[in-house]
Structure formats: C-alpha cells, structure tokens
Motif scaffolding. Structure first.
Motif, PDB file in Angstrom:
ATOM      1  N   LYS A 149      18.602  45.769  47.717  1.00 33.83           N
ATOM      2  CA  LYS A 149      19.378  44.770  48.453  1.00 33.83           C
ATOM      3  C   LYS A 149      19.057  43.371  47.953  1.00 33.83           C
ATOM      4  O   LYS A 149      19.927  42.496  47.886  1.00 33.83           O
ATOM      5  CB  LYS A 149      19.088  44.887  49.950  1.00 33.83           C
ATOM      6  N   GLU A 150      17.798  43.152  47.584  1.00 40.16           N
ATOM      7  CA  GLU A 150      17.377  41.857  47.054  1.00 40.16           C
ATOM      8  C   GLU A 150      17.833  41.680  45.602  1.00 40.16           C
ATOM      9  O   GLU A 150      18.342  40.619  45.229  1.00 40.16           O
ATOM     10  CB  GLU A 150      15.850  41.753  47.127  1.00 40.16           C
ATOM     11  N   PHE A 151      17.664  42.725  44.815  1.00 42.15           N
ATOM     12  CA  PHE A 151      17.993  42.630  43.396  1.00 42.15           C
ATOM     13  C   PHE A 151      19.489  42.486  43.158  1.00 42.15           C
ATOM     14  O   PHE A 151      19.921  41.795  42.243  1.00 42.15           O
ATOM     15  CB  PHE A 151      17.517  43.888  42.658  1.00 42.15           C
ATOM     16  N   TYR A 152      20.299  43.192  43.972  1.00 48.23           N
ATOM     17  CA  TYR A 152      21.711  43.363  43.659  1.00 48.23           C
ATOM     18  C   TYR A 152      22.643  42.858  44.762  1.00 48.23           C
ATOM     19  O   TYR A 152      23.731  43.383  44.939  1.00 48.23           O
ATOM     20  CB  TYR A 152      21.992  44.838  43.352  1.00 48.23           C
ATOM     21  N   LYS A 153      22.196  41.854  45.499  1.00 47.77           N
ATOM     22  CA  LYS A 153      23.070  41.266  46.502  1.00 47.77           C
ATOM     23  C   LYS A 153      24.212  40.529  45.809  1.00 47.77           C
ATOM     24  O   LYS A 153      24.044  40.060  44.671  1.00 47.77           O
ATOM     25  CB  LYS A 153      22.266  40.329  47.409  1.00 47.77           C
ATOM     26  N   PRO A 154      25.371  40.390  46.435  1.00 48.46           N
ATOM     27  CA  PRO A 154      25.714  40.848  47.782  1.00 48.46           C
ATOM     28  C   PRO A 154      26.337  42.244  47.829  1.00 48.46           C
ATOM     29  O   PRO A 154      26.755  42.682  48.874  1.00 48.46           O
ATOM     30  CB  PRO A 154      26.741  39.804  48.220  1.00 48.46           C
ATOM     31  N   THR A 155      26.381  42.942  46.677  1.00 49.36           N
ATOM     32  CA  THR A 155      27.054  44.235  46.666  1.00 49.36           C
ATOM     33  C   THR A 155      26.311  45.275  47.494  1.00 49.36           C
ATOM     34  O   THR A 155      26.900  45.999  48.291  1.00 49.36           O
ATOM     35  CB  THR A 155      27.194  44.746  45.222  1.00 49.36           C
TER      36      THR A 155
END
Length: 306
Positions: free
Chosen positions: A120-126
């Motif tokens: 969630k942190e690495f690939y926000k907002p997806t």
C-alpha cells in the motif's frame, strides 16, 4: 509483483472500455476459457523449466539486450505473435520486461518483493489494502485490494495470491505467482457498493500468472518478469481498432511497473532518490514504432495456441 500485473491488466482492458464501452457489460468466466488458460500456463511452465537448464535470463539470449539493460534501459516485448492471443470467450495477454537495478543486492530485492504489508505504501494509490496471509514452505500467500477509477469507474478488485520463490544458487532466484481468488467490487466506496461472485463482472481480469527471474551480477540486480493475464474477449468487429491500443497500453504499463519496482527497492533500502535513466526501449512493438529507440526486436518463438 502482482501489483505490476494489476496495472498491466487494468491498462489493457481499459483500452477496450475507451473504444467500445457498450461492448463491455457484464461477463462470466466460462469453463472452456479456463481450460484454455490452464493449458497455456502448462506450456509456459514447461518452457521455463527448459530455460532454467540453459540461458537463465531472456536478455542473455542477445548480448545487445544485456548492454541496453545494463545501461539503464528497460526492455519490454510481447511474447509470441498475435498478442493478445484469442481463446474461447477470452484473451491471453503475455508480455515480458527486463530491468537492472544498480548498486542493489539480491537479498534487498527479494525482501522488498515479499514485503506484502508495505505494498500500500510502495504502490499507492492503486493498492488500497494489502496483507500477508501466511507462508507454506517456499510459498507465500497474500491479499490485495486494487482500485481503478480511471475508466472502469469506481471498480475495485479483491484478490488473493500464492507466490513461490525458488533458489537456484547464491546469486539466482526465480518465482512463480498466481491468483487464487479474483473478486470484483462494483461501485466501490459508494452506498450501493456490490461485491460480485468470483468469475463474474466486467471481465477485465479473470486470472493472473507471472514468472520472475532475479540475478545479482555486474554490480546490481537484473529483474525479468513475464506477466500473463486472462481477460474477457473483445468483439471480432472491434479487434482491428482495439488490439493496437491494447498493445501500446500493455507495453507502457509493464514498463512503468518495472520502474516503480526499482523505486520500491530503493525506498525499502532507505535510498528513495531515483537515478536518472537513459532512454527506455520497448522491444517488438506490434505497431512498428519504438519509444525513444531506433531499433525493434522480435525475439520470441510463438507458443502453440491452446
């Protein structure tokens, strides 16, 4: 890893929604479609076993590819011809991408790829939710909720995966990963939010599968990912219009995903500062144009149609 595949498929099928929204209503995964998918994946795995006994990395088949990737380019290519591949009531999308992360260690890359709680942190907002579900031997289980509001408005996917990691030697690992559950959430975040049964919905994602290879050498880590996905079909009368768009979007989304993977590794290692990249190369572009490159490649022998 599967965060990248989600971007890949959302981009692919959003292209068809842009061109033919009326043709993309409700759908249901059919048994004959799933059988074709299973047959294709068996072929993919057989070819991967052969690769492990010869040239581990795809880029090593052509020295020029190694030079380009080592210089900081990202190579992206469709696997085989007629991509996406038509199966009964469905499409199989099969692409490969390769990148190099300088000054990285293999243990850091693998640690980042397997740090599911930080997706969630690495690939926000997806990615709006992600968590590990446990480990069984060499295999991890995890879940993600992936949100897309670009074209398929207010749609999310609840997904579960199994990813298995295998060590060839001290400097080479590979993994296989697949979805074990894909469930669409319609009208996500609204009062009329609806969780659809598995294998029903828009059909822009039925199944995902990937093979990733990691090798530490030349002062960094090479990463290759073959991303394979199953989606609903595109009506025959629209394929001439939609397929070129699908191929362009597919290439660009897997390219972006490899860039973001590098950023995640550096963020996890506390070195989020991005390095400047030379031009990015997209190999074997079906439309005959190349992004920031002067030469195309066509390197894959077509797989037999399932």
């Amino acid at each position: 890893m599967f965060r990248m595949l989600h971007w890949f498929l959302v981009g692919v099928i959003c292209a068809s929604f842009l061109v033919a929204p009326a043709a993309c209503g409700g759908a249901e995964l059919k048994e004959e479609t799933l059988k074709s998918w299973d047959s294709y994946i068996q072929t993919v795995n057989a070819q991967n076993r052969g690769r492990l006994q010869s040239s581990f990395l795809w880029i090593d088949e052509e020295p020029e590819r190694v030079d380009r990737v080592r210089a900081g380019n990202i190579l992206v290519s469709p696997v085989g011809q007629n991509n996406p591949k038509t199966v009964p009531s469905g499409l199989i999308h099969d692409w490969i991408g390769a990148a190099f992360i300088p000054n990285a260690r293999l243990r850091d890359v693998l640690s980042t790829v397997r740090d599911y709680g930080r997706y969630k942190e690495f690939y926000k907002p997806t990615v709006v939710e992600a968590r590990a579900l446990g480990t069984d031997g060499d295999c991890d289980k995890y879940s993600m909720r992936v949100l897309n509001t670009t074209v398929v408005a207010e749609t999310a996917l609840d997904t579960e995966y199994q990813a298995c990691y295998l060590r060839l030697d001290e400097l080479r690992w590979y993994s296989t990963a697949q979805t074990t559950r894909v469930q669409e959430i319609r009208h996500y975040g609204r009062p009329d939010e609806q969780e659809l049964p598995p294998n029903q919905g828009s059909g822009y994602l039925w199944r995902l599968y990937s093979i990733a290879r990691f090798e530490e050498r030349d002062g960094g880590v090479y990463i290759e990912v073959e991303a394979i996905a199953l989606s609903r079909d595109i009506p025959v009368g629209l394929r001439w219009l939609v397929n070129p768009i699908v191929r362009r979007v597919s290439r660009n989304t897997i390219l972006t995903s490899l860039q973001q993977m590098e950023e995640a590794v550096r963020l996890a290692a506390g070195t989020a500062k991005q390095r400047a990249k030379p031009s990015t190369i997209a190999a074997s572009n079906a439309e005959g144009t190349i992004a920031s490159a002067s030469k195309t490649e066509s390197s894959f022998t077509p797989r037999p149609k399932p």
